[in-house]
Design a protein around this motif. Structure first.
Motif, PDB file in Angstrom:
ATOM      1  N   VAL A 195       1.887 -14.625   2.642  1.00  0.00           N
ATOM      2  CA  VAL A 195       2.891 -14.356   3.672  1.00  0.00           C
ATOM      3  C   VAL A 195       2.730 -12.919   4.156  1.00  0.00           C
ATOM      4  CG1 VAL A 195       5.330 -14.373   4.281  1.00  0.00           C
ATOM      5  CG2 VAL A 195       4.484 -15.945   2.518  1.00  0.00           C
ATOM      6  N   LEU A 196       2.560 -12.745   5.457  1.00  0.00           N
ATOM      7  CA  LEU A 196       2.489 -11.435   6.077  1.00  0.00           C
ATOM      8  C   LEU A 196       3.800 -11.184   6.816  1.00  0.00           C
ATOM      9  CD1 LEU A 196       0.896  -8.891   7.087  1.00  0.00           C
ATOM     10  CD2 LEU A 196       0.104 -10.328   8.995  1.00  0.00           C
ATOM     11  N   VAL A 197       4.432 -10.035   6.556  1.00  0.00           N
ATOM     12  CA  VAL A 197       5.706  -9.686   7.181  1.00  0.00           C
ATOM     13  C   VAL A 197       5.481  -8.465   8.066  1.00  0.00           C
ATOM     14  CG1 VAL A 197       8.133  -9.125   6.814  1.00  0.00           C
ATOM     15  CG2 VAL A 197       6.911 -10.552   5.146  1.00  0.00           C
ATOM     16  N   CYS A 198       5.758  -8.606   9.365  1.00  0.00           N
ATOM     17  CA  CYS A 198       5.518  -7.538  10.337  1.00  0.00           C
ATOM     18  C   CYS A 198       6.727  -7.350  11.238  1.00  0.00           C
ATOM     19  CB  CYS A 198       4.314  -7.864  11.237  1.00  0.00           C
ATOM     20  SG  CYS A 198       2.707  -7.803  10.429  1.00  0.00           S
ATOM     21  N   LEU A 202      -6.522 -11.453   9.627  1.00  0.00           N
ATOM     22  CA  LEU A 202      -6.350 -11.865   8.237  1.00  0.00           C
ATOM     23  C   LEU A 202      -6.498 -13.370   8.061  1.00  0.00           C
ATOM     24  CD1 LEU A 202      -3.483  -9.688   6.723  1.00  0.00           C
ATOM     25  CD2 LEU A 202      -5.946  -9.472   6.397  1.00  0.00           C
ATOM     26  N   ARG A 203      -6.167 -14.139   9.087  1.00  0.00           N
ATOM     27  CA  ARG A 203      -6.311 -15.592   8.969  1.00  0.00           C
ATOM     28  C   ARG A 203      -7.779 -16.012   8.919  1.00  0.00           C
ATOM     29  NH1 ARG A 203      -0.980 -16.927  12.642  1.00  0.00           N
ATOM     30  NH2 ARG A 203       0.373 -17.463  10.873  1.00  0.00           N
ATOM     31  N   ARG A 204      -8.673 -15.145   9.273  1.00  0.00           N
ATOM     32  CA  ARG A 204     -10.091 -15.449   9.063  1.00  0.00           C
ATOM     33  C   ARG A 204     -10.443 -15.394   7.583  1.00  0.00           C
ATOM     34  NH1 ARG A 204     -10.791 -12.543  14.138  1.00  0.00           N
ATOM     35  NH2 ARG A 204     -11.252 -10.590  13.048  1.00  0.00           N
ATOM     36  N   HIS A 205      -9.682 -14.593   6.837  1.00  0.00           N
ATOM     37  CA  HIS A 205      -9.885 -14.520   5.380  1.00  0.00           C
ATOM     38  C   HIS A 205      -9.037 -15.559   4.652  1.00  0.00           C
ATOM     39  CE1 HIS A 205     -12.093 -10.662   5.565  1.00  0.00           C
ATOM     40  NE2 HIS A 205     -11.247 -10.343   6.523  1.00  0.00           N
ATOM     41  N   TRP A 206      -7.794 -15.720   5.103  1.00  0.00           N
ATOM     42  CA  TRP A 206      -6.852 -16.625   4.447  1.00  0.00           C
ATOM     43  C   TRP A 206      -6.215 -17.506   5.523  1.00  0.00           C
ATOM     44  CZ3 TRP A 206      -6.058 -11.164   3.239  1.00  0.00           C
ATOM     45  CH2 TRP A 206      -6.768 -10.769   2.119  1.00  0.00           C
ATOM     46  N   PRO A 207      -6.849 -18.622   5.847  1.00  0.00           N
ATOM     47  CA  PRO A 207      -6.416 -19.447   6.993  1.00  0.00           C
ATOM     48  C   PRO A 207      -4.990 -19.964   6.902  1.00  0.00           C
ATOM     49  CG  PRO A 207      -8.625 -20.067   6.272  1.00  0.00           C
ATOM     50  CD  PRO A 207      -8.089 -19.136   5.232  1.00  0.00           C
ATOM     51  N   ARG A 208      -4.452 -20.110   5.699  1.00  0.00           N
ATOM     52  CA  ARG A 208      -3.111 -20.673   5.551  1.00  0.00           C
ATOM     53  C   ARG A 208      -2.022 -19.594   5.522  1.00  0.00           C
ATOM     54  NH1 ARG A 208      -3.176 -25.291   1.020  1.00  0.00           N
ATOM     55  NH2 ARG A 208      -1.175 -25.701   2.059  1.00  0.00           N
ATOM     56  N   LEU A 209      -2.384 -18.370   5.823  1.00  0.00           N
ATOM     57  CA  LEU A 209      -1.430 -17.272   5.834  1.00  0.00           C
ATOM     58  C   LEU A 209      -0.267 -17.564   6.783  1.00  0.00           C
ATOM     59  CD1 LEU A 209      -2.073 -13.503   5.923  1.00  0.00           C
ATOM     60  CD2 LEU A 209      -0.883 -14.497   7.869  1.00  0.00           C
ATOM     61  N   ARG A 210       0.960 -17.313   6.339  1.00  0.00           N
ATOM     62  CA  ARG A 210       2.156 -17.460   7.166  1.00  0.00           C
ATOM     63  C   ARG A 210       2.572 -16.092   7.696  1.00  0.00           C
ATOM     64  NH1 ARG A 210       6.004 -18.756   3.473  1.00  0.00           N
ATOM     65  NH2 ARG A 210       7.534 -18.739   5.166  1.00  0.00           N
ATOM     66  N   LEU A 211       3.016 -16.057   8.936  1.00  0.00           N
ATOM     67  CA  LEU A 211       3.440 -14.820   9.575  1.00  0.00           C
ATOM     68  C   LEU A 211       4.948 -14.855   9.800  1.00  0.00           C
ATOM     69  CD1 LEU A 211       2.861 -12.109  10.969  1.00  0.00           C
ATOM     70  CD2 LEU A 211       2.375 -13.398  13.073  1.00  0.00           C
ATOM     71  N   ALA A 248       3.650  -6.642   3.369  1.00  0.00           N
ATOM     72  CA  ALA A 248       4.401  -6.073   4.489  1.00  0.00           C
ATOM     73  C   ALA A 248       3.664  -4.864   5.036  1.00  0.00           C
ATOM     74  CB  ALA A 248       5.802  -5.659   4.027  1.00  0.00           C
ATOM     75  N   VAL A 249       3.805  -4.646   6.326  1.00  0.00           N
ATOM     76  CA  VAL A 249       3.260  -3.441   6.953  1.00  0.00           C
ATOM     77  C   VAL A 249       4.417  -2.479   7.185  1.00  0.00           C
ATOM     78  CG1 VAL A 249       2.045  -2.476   8.938  1.00  0.00           C
ATOM     79  CG2 VAL A 249       1.393  -4.734   8.049  1.00  0.00           C
ATOM     80  N   PHE A 250       4.328  -1.273   6.592  1.00  0.00           N
ATOM     81  CA  PHE A 250       5.323  -0.223   6.802  1.00  0.00           C
ATOM     82  C   PHE A 250       4.802   0.668   7.931  1.00  0.00           C
ATOM     83  CE2 PHE A 250       7.453   0.060   2.324  1.00  0.00           C
ATOM     84  CZ  PHE A 250       7.891  -1.250   2.450  1.00  0.00           C
ATOM     85  N   PRO A 251       5.343   0.538   9.143  1.00  0.00           N
ATOM     86  CA  PRO A 251       4.743   1.214  10.292  1.00  0.00           C
ATOM     87  C   PRO A 251       4.960   2.716  10.351  1.00  0.00           C
ATOM     88  CG  PRO A 251       6.059  -0.690  10.958  1.00  0.00           C
ATOM     89  CD  PRO A 251       6.417  -0.362   9.550  1.00  0.00           C
ATOM     90  N   ASP A 252       6.113   3.191   9.828  1.00  0.00           N
ATOM     91  CA  ASP A 252       6.446   4.596  10.058  1.00  0.00           C
ATOM     92  C   ASP A 252       6.979   5.241   8.794  1.00  0.00           C
ATOM     93  OD1 ASP A 252       8.848   3.293   9.856  1.00  0.00           O
ATOM     94  OD2 ASP A 252       9.634   3.899  11.801  1.00  0.00           O
ATOM     95  N   GLY A 253       7.070   6.574   8.828  1.00  0.00           N
ATOM     96  CA  GLY A 253       7.595   7.339   7.708  1.00  0.00           C
ATOM     97  C   GLY A 253       9.014   7.801   7.964  1.00  0.00           C
TER      98      GLY A 253
END
Length: 367
Positions: free
Chosen positions: A172-175, A190-199, A287-292
């Motif tokens: 699971v990718l959380v953005c 990332l789905r090229r590496h893990w095709p079943r990844l959920r967004l 998860a992607v943490f975009p900012d500080g």
């Protein structure tokens, strides 16, 4: 004057494993710490947009770059402009923190400040209107158009490549979602590496990206009052709208117990990632943490400011579930597993008054 060696500062950010209760205990998730790069996460998009335009001949050597920003992309454009030899003109609004204004000017950006929001399109529409006027005064100026430029998303392929080397797998990718660039670019790669990844997308209450009506928003850096073309609605499996109270609580818990923290986007994303990790035991969540945290010292991390905005009280630890994006106008953390582009939701129709129920839509529910 250019300084191409600055391009080496973009990317190569670390990941950290987060187990802080947000607000409840969960199984843990990986977080990509993008503010560890000097230009921040959006330097990736800024460099990609400028280099793409230069390669196509749209951006001439030494020509000015003009863009609208709520702050974070401005830092990335300042870095890209210095690296590639382009003066940068940024259209911001009076809600932008004074510290961020000072930082952008220190980096050499020239600021145009909008004083009033557009009655319908808010600060974004007002900034874009001013941007058009500024461009008319600068011969040869180029506008990246971050909301609709496909190079925005392309710029995050490198982030995905880094992640593929840093973690063993992602379920699971959380953005967070603003322009739609990093969610689309990272998920696609990332789905090229893990095709079943959920967004899982993270938006803010009052944002129109996923079909809700546009309202004044306290949270900046995610959400939108317009419909960005870079948002790949079909790529998402679900969307969460998070309120400022939940984001503040998450930011402060991260700071106190995990040291790695950030602003609105980071707090909202962490909140949702922790919930996914708690409700889906065994799932590998990223998860992607975009900012500080630095631009938010006078807001999110200031007790007086948070008290004036009613953000220091207890928050709920789970989202409200809604069946489709137009079922209800959300006012706090909510979740929807039906993701449609705004044109498909009828979100452009005028909102109905609170308490009025019409076919296919529900009344606004208070927090």
């Amino acid at each position: 004057m250019s300084a191409p060696d600055l391009l080496a500062l973009v990317g190569r950010t670390p990941v950290t494993y987060v187990q802080v209760p947000l607000p409840y205990r969960h199984g843990g998730f990986w977080a990509k710490v993008e503010y560890a790069s000097p230009g921040g996460m959006k330097a990736r998009a800024a460099v990609a947009m400028l280099t793409g335009a230069r390669a196509r001949g749209e951006l001439r050597p030494g020509a000015p770059v003009v863009e609208s920003t709520s702050g974070t992309l401005g830092v990335g454009l300042a870095l890209a402009g210095q690296a590639l030899g382009h003066p940068v003109h940024l259209v911001v609004d009076r809600e932008l923190e004074s510290s961020m204004r000072a930082l952008l000017r220190a980096y050499g950006a020239r600021l145009e400040i909008v004083e009033r929001p557009d009655p319908v399109g808010g600060w974004q529409r007002a900034r874009l209107d001013r941007l058009a006027a500024v461009r008319a005064t600068l011969p040869g100026a180029w506008w990246p158009d971050q909301y609709h430029n496909p190079d925005n998303a392309t710029g995050y392929a490198g982030l995905a490549d880094e992640l593929a080397r840093q973690v063993d797998g992602v379920d699971v990718l959380v953005c967070s979602v603003g322009t739609g660039g990093h969610s689309a670019g990272v998920a696609r790669a990332l789905r090229r590496h893990w095709p079943r990844l959920r967004l899982v997308g993270v938006d803010t209450v009052g944002s129109t990206i996923f079909g809700q009506p546009a309202r004044p928003r306290l949270m900046r850096g995610l959400g939108s009052s317009i419909h960005p073309g870079n948002v790949d609605h079909a790529a998402f499996d679900e969307v969460h709208w998070v309120g400022p109270g939940e984001a503040v609580e998450s930011c402060r818990r991260l700071a106190q117990y995990a040291f790695v923290t950030g602003g609105w986007s980071t707090g909202a994303t962490a909140r949702v990632a922790a919930w996914v990790a708690r409700t889906e035991p065994g799932a590998r969540v990223l998860a992607v943490f975009p900012d500080g945290p630095h631009r938010y010292l006078d807001s999110i991390y200031d007790d007086g400011w948070c008290a004036r905005h009613g953000l220091l009280g207890p928050t709920r630890g789970h989202p409200v579930e809604i069946p489709h994006p137009w079922a209800v106008e959300v006012t706090r953390w909510s979740r929807c597993r039906t993701v449609l582009a705004p044109a498909a939701t009828g979100a452009c129709t005028p909102p109905v008054p609170a308490g009025t129920v019409v076919p296919g839509r529900a009344a606004r529910v208070p927090a």
